[in-house]
Design a protein around this motif. Structure first.
Motif, mmCIF file in Angstrom:
data_model
loop_
_atom_site.group_PDB
_atom_site.id
_atom_site.type_symbol
_atom_site.label_atom_id
_atom_site.label_comp_id
_atom_site.label_asym_id
_atom_site.label_seq_id
_atom_site.Cartn_x
_atom_site.Cartn_y
_atom_site.Cartn_z
ATOM 1 N N ASP A 149 0.834 -1.191 0.000
ATOM 2 C CA ASP A 149 0.000 0.000 0.000
ATOM 3 C C ASP A 149 0.874 1.249 0.000
ATOM 4 O O ASP A 149 1.794 1.376 0.792
ATOM 5 N N GLY A 150 0.591 2.176 -0.915
ATOM 6 C CA GLY A 150 1.337 3.425 -0.963
ATOM 7 C C GLY A 150 2.396 3.445 -2.054
ATOM 8 O O GLY A 150 2.885 4.507 -2.428
ATOM 9 N N VAL A 151 2.761 2.273 -2.584
ATOM 10 C CA VAL A 151 3.771 2.232 -3.643
ATOM 11 C C VAL A 151 3.132 2.656 -4.959
ATOM 12 O O VAL A 151 2.097 2.148 -5.354
ATOM 13 N N HIS B 238 5.610 8.181 5.000
ATOM 14 C CA HIS B 238 6.802 7.725 4.295
ATOM 15 C C HIS B 238 7.461 6.581 5.070
ATOM 16 O O HIS B 238 7.795 5.539 4.522
ATOM 17 N N ALA B 239 7.613 6.810 6.369
ATOM 18 C CA ALA B 239 8.247 5.806 7.227
ATOM 19 C C ALA B 239 7.390 4.543 7.291
ATOM 20 O O ALA B 239 7.925 3.426 7.288
ATOM 21 N N GLU B 240 6.069 4.754 7.306
ATOM 22 C CA GLU B 240 5.157 3.609 7.372
ATOM 23 C C GLU B 240 5.291 2.758 6.110
ATOM 24 O O GLU B 240 5.396 1.538 6.177
ATOM 25 N N ILE B 241 5.339 3.461 4.964
ATOM 26 C CA ILE B 241 5.469 2.726 3.696
ATOM 27 C C ILE B 241 6.796 1.970 3.677
ATOM 28 O O ILE B 241 6.862 0.806 3.288
ATOM 29 N N GLN B 242 7.841 2.643 4.139
ATOM 30 C CA GLN B 242 9.149 1.973 4.159
ATOM 31 C C GLN B 242 9.074 0.702 5.000
ATOM 32 O O GLN B 242 9.580 -0.356 4.595
ATOM 33 N N ALA B 243 8.408 0.815 6.172
ATOM 34 C CA ALA B 243 8.283 -0.351 7.054
ATOM 35 C C ALA B 243 7.513 -1.465 6.347
ATOM 36 O O ALA B 243 7.877 -2.651 6.412
ATOM 37 N N ASN B 244 6.453 -1.086 5.635
ATOM 38 C CA ASN B 244 5.669 -2.088 4.905
ATOM 39 C C ASN B 244 6.500 -2.781 3.832
ATOM 40 O O ASN B 244 6.430 -3.993 3.648
#
Lengths: 247, 850
Positions: free
Chosen positions: B82-84, B226-232
């Motif tokens: 999600d978010g990519v 941004h950090a959340e997407i990176q974690a995902n």
């Protein structure tokens, strides 16, 4: 009460068979404004007496009191403070700090006492000017003559307004003229400024400037002489006396 | 100004030369630590900038933790996060260019030393980056042998749209046609050569594999999102992959770190010496100024004031020395960055920026520089505070005390020497390393005890030379009487020589071992050397066919190749070298520390590895352990069968596996280093011609004979060692001059005695001889100690190196002989000035001197 007094003051160097008694139950007292000379043959304990009086060394027996306080019971730090505030020293070799100027040397005791530098300089300058060194304030010791160096040392001894000045052979390293100047200066210190001055010397001519002479031999006081200012040759009288005692 | 500071400043100014020399020691220590530590962060910063330059506008890049290529199976998983917003795979390789590849002119410096080959899927790539073509067109999926390059690269290659240029690849030289040109490049880093993914895979031999997945995320995403997407993304790719900017140059880091550690050791040694010299000077200063100090005490200076005065002197010297050290250190660092910059950009594609000074480094350097000086002043300050007012009047008292204290020191020193000697025999590096420094301290403390026996021995020698006049005995007597001062002088000499002998030990051990290793590793008839030795992953090698062609040449007996793959084992990055267990021992070889040649058979049997000691130490592994290597296909277990080192990878954490395993687990078949032996009796000229004819297509390799390479490496190493000796001489100099200093003071202190000798009829020549004999005796003592301490410290260095690079200890005969020569020469030199001074003394004045 006298300013400084000793009770059965004894100093023994070494122990057992090699023990040397430098001072042997000495009792003396000196009053404010008095000029006392200590005389005696070499090794009689003159210097040891002076060191004990100044709190530079500790006695084996007996005690020294200044203003009624015994030095023996004082800690090193308290002794240091006492030296700084109540006692001034003058030595044979002047012992000026070579890297400091005349005024800085003279100001040392008050600087060490935490007086503001400007005030310390001011006070040092006053004494140096009194002793005729007003134009030499910023010279280093090696730029001064022996007599001038000794005058700086006397200014240093007085700058903290001590009650007592101890002088160990102050003229021992000077020529006759300079010696007389220094001895006269020390007399001035006791008379004009009211300090007690104790001076060790073996020069009868210099001792003649004092009010009272204490003769030491083998660590004991063997004679005391009050000098009359009026009559003639005190120096000759003292020389004769020391010759007698020495024999 | 504060009284203590005034006094300190005046005393220091009164002894300009001595102040200068002692401060110099501090300057040098700070200089080395500060200067050298500037360089490493600067290199790291450069590496980061290069990596960021490569990452461009991309939000995240996914790479394999090992740095190796992988199949793009992950793509759908990442796209589903999600978010990519957009994803693009690419294959990036740095292509090191051989010297004079494009201009063919050795006289002109090469503008281009490396290119960055980037293979992309043209449309997907446009979704994560912009490619604003200014001439020609952008890449199309169907393109072959076409490229898009920047205007800057086009200019330096003198090509335009439609022209072709060549580039070395694993299949030999490939010609690329320029399809389009991008605006001039503004970022630092290598020029990019943009080709289709298929093209890049062919050129690098990485069939159907990629090494980077670029990801762009929602443009509106805030920092938290941004950090959340990176974690995902991190969760979706698993821990075998790294999400972030590109990882670059792990091997580089390893080499740099080692260099930094060595330099820090050197700097600490320099500071240690600085501290010691200051300690010695202060000891003399206190003895010299006993009268002044006693006077101050008589006038009412407290013990604290005296301590403060001596410490203020230390502080002043420390502050000035540190400031100068920082300044010169910065200049040194900046100078090295400037000088080495072009060389580094040539060999490892690193563009270095301005030197980086971190606040931590700055405060550490200041702390060390000032701290050492103040610390060195502490003991002398304490002994100064014990000077009684009476010492102002009776100088002899303090001398007695000085001797007595030296006595207790000797006992402590003896204990230290005994303990550190035990530590030496324990063989435990954790004990030996601090032991080396303590040993020196112990020697310095024990010195007063040893003065008498040593002067007796050497005194006899000198008495033989000057037998008639008795001056030798006089000198000897002078020394034994003042053992504490002698010890101070001798330990200054000792320190100067310790460094020479210790370094001699290290260097002779290094040379012996390295030359042996070089002969073993590089003893083949021919070497095919890539542009960057030991930075394997930045090299473009050759496909296996090249080695096969070489094998087919008439007269070639054996060909052995090295292949490279990056991996991680026990959390430690490791360079894997693929070898052919059958041919490698014939042509090349390893230096075994544990296990033996039979380990090659274990490699051939599969899933076994031979690790070098750098790796074993870093990963904490032992022979027999099963190690999990991270591969592009997940973790694979390998058994550690032996510990052995080759010459090229000595400093890098490296493990050797079979080429068969490397192909199966890492998919790598590219040869990055090739060694070749000719059969005995082969037609060398014919074979040479054939070999060179085949190699023409692979200009990335430099062909040289093993012997030539050995020679060139040897001369490089000799130059490096010469530079080290020079640095050491700089270190030794201040302490040798400190000896002159102490000797002069000795003469001043004995002015009266010398006057007396002159008065009773000693000639000037006799006085001169006496001082000279004294100096030589001193030097002999210092030299004896220096050699003892140096041998110990040298052994310390060698054993400290063991974890990185095991050495056999070789006795440094040259170092010892040099130390004896230097020590005695300096002893004599140091005596000249004081001896003349003593001889010229006016008798009357000298006698009166107090």
């Amino acid at each position: 009460m006298s300013l400084i007094q000793t009770e059965n003051l004894t100093k023994i160097y070494g122990c057992g068979e090699t023990a040397v008694t430098a001072l042997d139950h000495v009792n003396m007292q000196v009053n404010a404004g008095e000029f006392v000379a200590v005389m005696g043959p070499s090794g009689c304990g003159k210097s040891t007496l002076l060191h004990l009086l100044g709190g530079l060394d500790r006695s084996t027996e007996g005690k020294v009191s200044i203003d009624g306080t015994s030095l023996a019971e004082m800690k090193d730090n308290d002794l240091t403070k006492l030296r700084r505030k109540r006692i001034g020293f003058v030595f044979q070799f002047y012992n000026l700090i070579p890297v400091l100027t005349a005024i800085e040397n003279a100001a040392l005791p008050v600087t060490l006492d935490g007086v503001r530098p400007a005030e310390a300089r001011q006070r040092a300058a006053e004494w140096l000017e009194r002793f005729g060194l007003g134009d030499r304030l910023n010279n280093r010791p090696d730029q001064l003559s022996g007599g001038q160096q000794q005058r700086v040392a006397i200014a240093r001894a007085l700058v903290a307004e001590p009650a007592l000045v101890l002088a160990d052979e102050p003229t021992g390293n000077l020529d006759t003229k300079a010696s007389d100047e220094i001895a006269a200066l020390l007399r001035q210190v006791s008379k004009e400024y009211g300090r007690a001055v104790i001076m060790v010397t073996h020069n009868p001519r210099i001792a003649a400037y004092a009010d009272r002479i204490v003769f030491l031999k083998d660590g004991k006081i063997v004679d005391e002489t009050l000098l009359e200012r009026k009559n003639g040759d005190n120096a000759k009288m003292l020389a004769d006396k020391i010759k007698r005692i020495g024999d | 100004m504060n009284l203590q500071l005034t006094l300190a400043a005046r005393y220091l100014a009164g002894r300009k030369l001595r102040t200068f020399l002692t401060t110099l020691a501090v300057v040098f220590g700070v200089l080395v630590i500060f200067g050298m530590n500037i360089i490493l962060p600067t290199m790291i910063a450069a590496l980061q900038i290069n990596a960021q330059g490569a990452a461009g506008m991309v939000d995240f890049s996914v790479t394999h933790v090992s740095g190796e290529a992988f199949t793009a199976d992950l793509l759908p998983t990442i796209q589903a996060v999600d978010g990519v917003r957009a994803v693009s795979v690419s294959l990036n390789r740095i292509v090191n260019l051989p010297a004079d590849f494009y201009d063919n002119d050795p006289a002109r410096p090469d503008v281009l030393t490396a290119l960055s080959l980037v293979g992309v899927e043209p449309e997907a790539a446009r979704s994560v980056r912009s490619y604003p073509v200014t001439a020609g067109r952008y890449l199309e999926a169907s393109d072959s042998a076409s490229t898009v390059i920047s205007q800057t690269l086009a200019d330096s290659l003198s090509v335009n749209v439609g022209d072709t240029f060549s580039i070395p690849t694993v299949n030999g030289i490939t010609e690329l046609r320029v399809a389009g040109i991008l605006p001039p490049r503004t970022q630092p880093g290598n020029e990019e050569v943009l080709v289709t993914l298929a093209q890049a895979q062919e050129m690098t031999g990485e069939t159907s594999r990629v090494n980077t997945i670029d990801i762009n995320v929602e443009t509106t995403a805030g920092e938290a999102r941004h950090a959340e997407i990176q974690a995902n993304i991190e969760a979706s790719v698993g821990e075998d992959y790294h999400v972030g900017t590109l990882m670059a140059g792990t091997e580089m880091f390893a080499s740099l770190k080692l260099g930094q550690a060595m330099m820090n050791l050197f700097g600490v040694l320099a500071l240690f010496m600085g501290g010691f010299i200051i300690f010695n000077t202060f000891r003399t200063v206190v003895a010299e100024r006993r009268r002044d100090i006693g006077m101050l005490r008589a006038l009412g200076a407290s013990r604290g004031t005296i301590i403060g005065m001596i410490l203020a002197e230390g502080l002043l010297q420390g502050v000035i020395g540190t400031a100068a050290g920082l300044l010169f250190g910065y200049l040194l660092g900046a100078g090295i960055v400037k000088l080495a910059g072009p060389m580094l950009s040539q060999y490892i594609n690193l563009k270095m920026g301005e030197p980086v000074v971190t606040p931590a480094l700055l405060s550490m350097s200041i702390f060390l520089g000032v701290g050492v000086t103040v610390l060195a002043g502490l003991l002398p300050a304490r002994s100064a505070s014990k000077v009684t007012p009476l010492d102002a009047l009776r100088p002899s008292v303090a001398e007695v005390e000085f001797k007595r204290r030296a006595g207790t020191g000797s006992v402590i020193g003896a204990v230290i020497v005994a303990l550190t000697t035990l530590a030496l025999f324990s063989g435990n590096p954790a004990l030996i390393v601090p032991g080396g420094f303590l040993f020196l301290v112990g020697l310095a403390m024990i010195a007063p005890l040893l003065v008498r026996p040593i002067t007796n021995i050497f005194g006899r020698l000198i008495a033989l030379i000057y037998a008639r006049e008795g001056t030798g005995e006089l000198a000897q007597g002078n020394l034994t009487r003042q053992s504490a001062r002698v010890a101070a002088t001798a330990s200054a000499t000792m320190l100067g020589l310790v460094v020479i002998v210790a370094a001699g030990g290290l260097i002779s051990s290094l040379t012996v071992t390295l030359y042996d290793l070089m002969r073993k590793s590089l003893g083949s008839d021919y070497l095919f050397i890539p542009p960057s030795i030991a930075l394997w992953n930045s090299n473009v090698g050759a496909h296996a066919g090249f080695a096969d062609q070489l094998r087919a040449v008439e007269g070639v007996e054996a060909v052995s190749t090295l292949r490279f793959a990056g991996s991680i084992a026990n959390g430690q990055a490791v360079s894997l070298m693929g070898i052919d267990p059958a041919t490698f021992p014939e042509v090349s070889g390893l230096h075994f520390q544990e296990g033996s040649e039979s380990a090659y058979q274990a490699l051939a049997d599969g899933h076994a590895l031979i690790a070098n000691s750098a790796f074993v130490t870093a990963a904490g592994a032992q022979v027999g352990d099963m190690l999990e290597l991270i591969t592009p296909n997940g973790p694979v277990e390998y058994r550690l069968v032996a510990v052995a080192t080759d010459f090229l990878n000595v400093k890098i954490t490296t493990a050797f596996i079979s080429q068969a395993d490397m192909q199966a687990d890492f998919g790598t078949t590219e040869d990055v280093f090739i060694q070749l032996n000719l059969a005995p009796g082969a037609d060398r000229a014919a074979a040479d011609a054939s070999i060179r004819a085949i190699a023409v297509d692979y200009p990335q390799f430099k062909i040289i004979s093993g012997k030539t390479y050995f020679q060139s490496m040897k001369s490089q190493m000799d130059a490096a060692f010469a530079a080290m000796y020079f640095l050491l001489a700089m270190l030794a100099l201040p302490s040798l001059i400190a000896m002159l200093n102490t000797l002069t003071i000795g003469v001043i202190e004995r002015t009266r005695e010398i006057g007396m000798l002159r008065a009773v009829g000693a000639t000037r020549k006799q006085i001169r001889t006496m001082v000279l004999a004294e100096a030589l005796l001193l030097a002999a003592i210092g030299t004896a100690f220096g050699i003892l301490g140096g041998l110990y410290l040298g052994y310390t260095f060698v054993s400290a190196m063991a974890s990185i690079f095991p050495l056999g200890y070789a006795f440094p005969l040259t170092g010892v002989l040099a130390a004896i020569a230097v020590g005695l020469l300096f002893g004599a030199l140091a005596a000249i000035i004081p001896a003349r001074q003593a001889a010229r003394m006016n008798v009357v004045e000298a006698l009166r001197y107090e």
